[in-house]
Design a protein around this motif. Structure first.
Motif, PDB file in Angstrom:
ATOM      1  N   PRO A  65     -12.802 -11.384  -6.780  1.00 59.72           N
ATOM      2  CA  PRO A  65     -12.137 -10.090  -6.582  1.00 59.72           C
ATOM      3  C   PRO A  65     -12.797  -9.002  -7.397  1.00 59.72           C
ATOM      4  N   ILE A  66     -12.730  -7.753  -6.871  1.00 55.41           N
ATOM      5  CA  ILE A  66     -13.212  -6.630  -7.655  1.00 55.41           C
ATOM      6  C   ILE A  66     -12.165  -6.292  -8.695  1.00 55.41           C
ATOM      7  N   ALA A  72      -2.588  -0.273   0.423  1.00 57.61           N
ATOM      8  CA  ALA A  72      -2.884   0.208   1.776  1.00 57.61           C
ATOM      9  C   ALA A  72      -3.483   1.586   1.701  1.00 57.61           C
ATOM     10  N   GLY A  73      -4.459   1.841   2.616  1.00 55.75           N
ATOM     11  CA  GLY A  73      -5.198   3.098   2.543  1.00 55.75           C
ATOM     12  C   GLY A  73      -4.300   4.303   2.591  1.00 55.75           C
ATOM     13  N   SER A 247      -9.851 -20.813   9.101  1.00 51.74           N
ATOM     14  CA  SER A 247      -8.716 -19.950   8.767  1.00 51.74           C
ATOM     15  C   SER A 247      -8.856 -19.379   7.368  1.00 51.74           C
ATOM     16  N   ALA A 248      -9.422 -20.161   6.435  1.00 52.50           N
ATOM     17  CA  ALA A 248      -9.622 -19.659   5.072  1.00 52.50           C
ATOM     18  C   ALA A 248     -10.612 -18.512   5.048  1.00 52.50           C
ATOM     19  N   LEU A 249     -11.668 -18.621   5.858  1.00 48.19           N
ATOM     20  CA  LEU A 249     -12.658 -17.549   5.913  1.00 48.19           C
ATOM     21  C   LEU A 249     -12.062 -16.297   6.559  1.00 48.19           C
ATOM     22  N   ARG A 250     -11.207 -16.482   7.548  1.00 49.06           N
ATOM     23  CA  ARG A 250     -10.584 -15.337   8.207  1.00 49.06           C
ATOM     24  C   ARG A 250      -9.619 -14.604   7.286  1.00 49.06           C
ATOM     25  N   ARG A 251      -9.009 -15.342   6.360  1.00 48.36           N
ATOM     26  CA  ARG A 251      -8.040 -14.722   5.455  1.00 48.36           C
ATOM     27  C   ARG A 251      -8.690 -13.899   4.356  1.00 48.36           C
ATOM     28  N   LEU A 252      -9.979 -14.006   4.183  1.00 49.82           N
ATOM     29  CA  LEU A 252     -10.625 -13.313   3.076  1.00 49.82           C
ATOM     30  C   LEU A 252     -10.485 -11.793   3.185  1.00 49.82           C
ATOM     31  N   ALA A 253     -10.592 -11.271   4.396  1.00 47.15           N
ATOM     32  CA  ALA A 253     -10.505  -9.820   4.574  1.00 47.15           C
ATOM     33  C   ALA A 253      -9.144  -9.293   4.141  1.00 47.15           C
ATOM     34  N   SER A 254      -8.087 -10.029   4.446  1.00 53.03           N
ATOM     35  CA  SER A 254      -6.749  -9.614   4.015  1.00 53.03           C
ATOM     36  C   SER A 254      -6.541  -9.874   2.533  1.00 53.03           C
ATOM     37  N   LYS A 255      -7.056 -10.999   2.044  1.00 52.69           N
ATOM     38  CA  LYS A 255      -6.841 -11.364   0.649  1.00 52.69           C
ATOM     39  C   LYS A 255      -7.431 -10.327  -0.297  1.00 52.69           C
ATOM     40  N   TYR A 256      -8.589  -9.821   0.034  1.00 52.69           N
ATOM     41  CA  TYR A 256      -9.247  -8.854  -0.830  1.00 52.69           C
ATOM     42  C   TYR A 256      -9.142  -7.428  -0.300  1.00 52.69           C
ATOM     43  N   ALA A 257      -8.164  -7.165   0.564  1.00 54.19           N
ATOM     44  CA  ALA A 257      -7.843  -5.812   1.051  1.00 54.19           C
ATOM     45  C   ALA A 257      -9.085  -5.079   1.533  1.00 54.19           C
ATOM     46  N   MET A 258      -9.871  -5.736   2.343  1.00 58.89           N
ATOM     47  CA  MET A 258     -11.125  -5.126   2.799  1.00 58.89           C
ATOM     48  C   MET A 258     -10.912  -3.893   3.683  1.00 58.89           C
TER      49      MET A 258
END
Length: 686
Positions: A65-66, A72-73, A247-258
């Motif tokens: 994580p950063i 949310a934007g 599914s774990a790879l797909r969740r990364l965008a949500s997990k790190y608020a991309m």
């Protein structure tokens, strides 16, 4: 300049590691350095400490994580930017701001992941050409994986058969999860480094004095930097949301608020920097808006998992473009329509989110009634947008200060009543504003005829929100609904010696709403008033479920007028209305067609349980057709009003229903003499 940025991304991906934490050989300030060659030389010539390696287990990679993941934007500000008289133009094809691909992948990635592109030449098929031979369309050997047609020349007449030959579809191979993991690793490594640079540079430039202007080359470097970040995000989404991804790879965008990081650091912060540098930054801002809009539109088409976010971001970009347009009113109207369309689409997907209605309110200028409706709705939904209370003052302030406005007298008087009751200022003008509105209302409805259909439900909804004090927690009705107080609790409060300020404000709002209702309901047979009556009865129907709320409303509501109106509508029906059952009177064996006011009431705190669960699921209705008034809607609206009256009459405490005579009546407590009786149903106004 973009080539230098692309080379830097290529350098990072060759490392195939997480982003560097610090430089070990020196301490440098990158925030103020926009000289990209020096920046690239610095990091390419130093050893770098890296964070822990990615976890490459089957469950999927864990991205580091950063330091701070934004929420949310935030929506872009819609303030009109003042600028010089400079001609606007779209960026040319040769503009350096046009999207460019800067893709370099880690060398450790399997070669099967890299897909070449076949290049073919030729011309369109000509019926005069000779029939192609079977040998003219052969592909290259299978080892190349990219079959291409043989090169040829347009000018060679003997090659007509070869030119018209059909080229076979290139062979493709599936991408495995094991191939996607290092791909995402490489993309994320470059993304975080470019993102960190964007944050540093934007913060540094925002801290500079207002008179500090950047050179053309510096603006070019900043746009190239943010363009690179947007491209990195685009590739990250494509790789992480690939069909072969786990599914774990797909969740990364949500997990790190991309999505939020893309909007905040890649677009919004830079747009705010450009906005504060206007008018000098006008051309650069225009180019960057077009660039960001094209990438967001591409993500909307290719990454549907975050469709709601892309839609709202596209609306924000359209609002930015609209806000900086001062020269051409047609361009401003076009971009206003574009932004409104995206926000409307977003609000239909998230009907209880007040932020979207706040944005629509800003775009509703100069329609004061529609603007007031959207501000009211932004504050009276389950997820309100508190900033709307400050924004609505831009509508109220000119009227409270008696400044000149271009509003119609009836709209000015109506909005002024709201402004006085909500702000608490200029209370000495409240009675005169109410009287002026009462005097203008009936003639105005008679003049506008069908045009008042829309104004009717805007007014009914805003009056309901006014009685709720725009969703204020201190409002007596909001307390009754949230705490589910019983009628005895209200009786204890009424025994108090003095009325609180909240109750006084509610009483004044109630007087205004009830008197407006009495004027409109007396237009017997005017079908143009039915949307107002429908929205008002929907509000009262919800309140009947809360005894404490009805204790405040029942004494002053015009029950006798309502009963007479319901009987009049029932007698004027040319069909048998469905009103006896508790089931919502929707269509049978076909998709529902909501009324225009249904869309307007959707999402409000008092309509959550009014509509059936699938009432708005008909996707065959085009967006621009949802507020069209069809001839068949008159009968449907009559039936809906009668059904609401029948539901309110079930307890027998306010309205009553006589099954033998088939007529509505009122409880003896509300049986008063009316000043005038309605005409016969034959005088119905179309």
């Amino acid at each position: 300049m973009s080539e230098l940025a692309d080379n830097w991304v290529k350098y990072l991906r060759a490392k195939n590691r997480p982003p560097p934490r610090q430089c070990t050989d020196c301490s440098c300030d990158l925030a103020t350095d926009i000289a990209w060659p020096a920046f690239l030389e610095h990091y390419s010539g130093h050893d770098v400490q890296y964070a822990e390696d990615f976890d490459t287990q089957e469950a999927g990679p864990e991205l580091p994580p950063i330091e701070s993941n934004p929420e949310a934007g935030q929506s872009a500000a819609g303030t009109d930017a003042r600028r010089g008289n400079k001609k606007l133009r779209s960026p040319s094809r040769d503009s350096p701001h046009q999207p460019q691909r800067s893709r370099a992948r880690p060398t450790t990635v399997d070669e099967d992941f890299k897909r070449g592109h076949s290049t073919t030449g030729g011309r369109l098929w000509d019926p005069n050409d000779h029939t192609p031979s079977k040998s003219s369309g052969q592909s290259t050997p299978a080892a190349s994986r990219q079959p291409t047609s043989a090169p040829h020349s347009r000018d060679a007449p003997g090659d007509a058969a070869s030119v018209s030959a059909m080229v076979r579809e290139p062979q493709t191979r599936p991408i495995t999860h094991q191939q996607l993991v290092p791909e995402v690793k490489g993309i994320y490594a470059g993304l975080v480094m470019v993102e960190s640079k964007c944050i540093e540079v934007d913060n540094a430039q925002s801290a500079n004095k207002a008179d500090h202007q950047l050179s053309f080359e510096q603006w070019q470097a900043l746009i190239a930097l943010h363009r690179t970040l947007l491209h990195e995000h685009h590739d990250f989404f494509l790789a992480s949301q690939h069909p072969s991804a786990s599914s774990a790879l797909r969740r990364l965008a949500s997990k790190y608020a991309m999505p939020a990081r893309m909007w905040r650091h890649g677009i919004h912060s830079f747009l705010e920097l450009l906005r504060h540098k206007l008018p000098e930054s006008l051309e650069h801002m225009l180019s960057f808006i077009y660039l960001a809009y094209s990438i967001m539109a591409l993500l909307y088409e290719t990454v549907p998992a975050f469709e709601d976010t892309w839609i709202e971001c596209l609306g924000d970009l359209g609002r930015y473009r609209m806000a900086i347009e001062d020269d051409d009113i047609r361009d401003r109207e076009v971009w206003t329509g574009v932004s409104r369309s995206w926000y409307t689409k977003a609000s239909e997907k998230q009907p209880t989110t007040g932020r979207l209605y706040h944005h629509l309110a800003i775009l509703s200028r100069p329609n004061a009634l529609q603007q007031l409706y959207f501000y009211c709705k932004a504050l009276t939904v389950p997820s309100p947008f508190p900033s709307a209370r400050e924004s609505i003052m831009t509508l109220f302030e000119p009227l409270l200060s008696s400044s000149a406005t271009r509003l119609q007298p009836i709209d000015a008087a109506y909005v002024l009543v709201h402004a006085i009751l909500i702000s608490g200022r200029s209370r000495d003008r409240l009675d005169s504003a109410m009287e002026e509105f009462y005097a203008l209302l009936d003639p105005h409805i008679g003049r506008t005829t069908k045009k008042w259909l829309e104004s009717g439900y805007y007014m009914a909804i805003s009056l309901g929100c006014l009685q709720l004090e725009y969703g204020s927690e201190s409002n007596v009705l909001m307390k009754a609904m949230s705490l589910r107080l019983e009628e005895g609790d209200v009786a204890m409060k009424e025994d108090a010696t003095s009325e609180s300020d909240e109750e006084k404000t509610f009483r004044e709002a109630q007087i205004f709403a009830n008197h407006t209702y009495s004027i409109i309901i007396r237009r017997w047979g005017d079908m143009n008033t039915l949307p107002f009556l429908h929205a008002t009865l929907a509000f009262m129907h919800h309140m009947t479920a809360f005894p404490a709320a009805m204790a405040y409303l029942e004494a002053d509501f015009h029950w006798k007028l309502t009963a007479v109106m319901l009987n009049f509508l029932k007698k004027s029906c040319k069909f048998q209305p469905r009103m006896d059952g508790t089931e919502f009177p929707g269509p049978k064996n076909e998709l529902p067609r909501p009324l225009p006011e249904d869309y307007a009431m959707r999402g409000l705190v008092y309509t959550q349980e009014y509509f059936p669960a699938n009432w708005f699921d008909n996707d065959k209705i085009e967006e621009d057709e949802r507020y069209f008034e069809l001839p068949s809607m008159v009968d449907e609206r009559q039936e809906r009003i009668l059904w609401l009256g029948r539901q309110i009459a079930r307890p027998g405490k306010w309205l009553t229903w006589d099954a033998e005579s088939g007529e509505f009546g009122v409880n003896s407590d509300y049986d008063v003499e009316l000043e005038e009786a309605p005409p016969l149903p034959s005088s119905r106004i179309a």
